[in-house]
Design a protein around this motif. Sequence first.
Motif, short mmCIF file in Angstrom:
data_model
loop_
_atom_site.label_atom_id
_atom_site.label_comp_id
_atom_site.label_asym_id
_atom_site.label_seq_id
_atom_site.Cartn_x
_atom_site.Cartn_y
_atom_site.Cartn_z
N SER A 94 10.61 -141.31 -61.44
CA SER A 94 9.95 -139.93 -60.70
C SER A 94 8.86 -139.71 -61.24
O SER A 94 7.92 -138.90 -60.65
N VAL A 104 9.52 -131.58 -57.96
CA VAL A 104 10.47 -132.44 -58.38
C VAL A 104 10.75 -133.52 -57.32
O VAL A 104 10.88 -133.34 -56.16
N GLU A 136 13.82 -136.09 -56.72
CA GLU A 136 15.16 -136.22 -57.11
C GLU A 136 15.42 -137.76 -56.61
O GLU A 136 15.20 -137.87 -55.19
N LEU A 137 15.84 -138.56 -57.46
CA LEU A 137 16.22 -140.07 -56.97
C LEU A 137 17.76 -140.18 -57.39
O LEU A 137 18.13 -141.33 -57.57
N ASP A 138 18.47 -139.22 -57.12
CA ASP A 138 19.98 -139.39 -57.53
C ASP A 138 20.56 -140.05 -56.27
O ASP A 138 21.38 -140.92 -56.50
N ASP A 139 20.36 -139.82 -55.09
CA ASP A 139 20.59 -140.71 -54.02
C ASP A 139 19.58 -141.73 -53.56
O ASP A 139 19.80 -142.22 -52.40
N ASN A 140 18.83 -142.18 -54.30
CA ASN A 140 17.78 -143.35 -54.03
C ASN A 140 18.61 -144.68 -53.57
O ASN A 140 19.45 -145.04 -54.47
#
Length: 108
Positions: A26, A41, A43-47
């Motif tokens: 990120s 920001v 967010e790549l948690d659900d990438n």
Amino acid sequence: MTERPQPRTAAELMRSRFEAFRDGDSEWLLHTWHPSTRPDVVELDDNPVWRALQIVDTVRGQEHDTAGIVEFRATYRSSDGVGVLHERSRFVREGGRWFYIDGIVKRD
């Protein structure tokens, strides 16, 4: 942030941003996003799992241009299955660096 070479063209920047999404970097995404459109920001948690990138078309965006367009198709795998993101993205070169501005998602 992963050490990455500075892209010389808009298409090179598109490829490096794809790699950053694939790698979950990120910081590189924010570093290469133009300040006028950059979020606070990424967010790549659900990438999803990014699998492949195909450059479909480029308009300008070469080493001495100040703007360019890159159309691409990126394939991915998520919990919903395999998918394709098809986008036409705008880039600008300022201070010798290319930046992502925004993109229009195309429906196939």
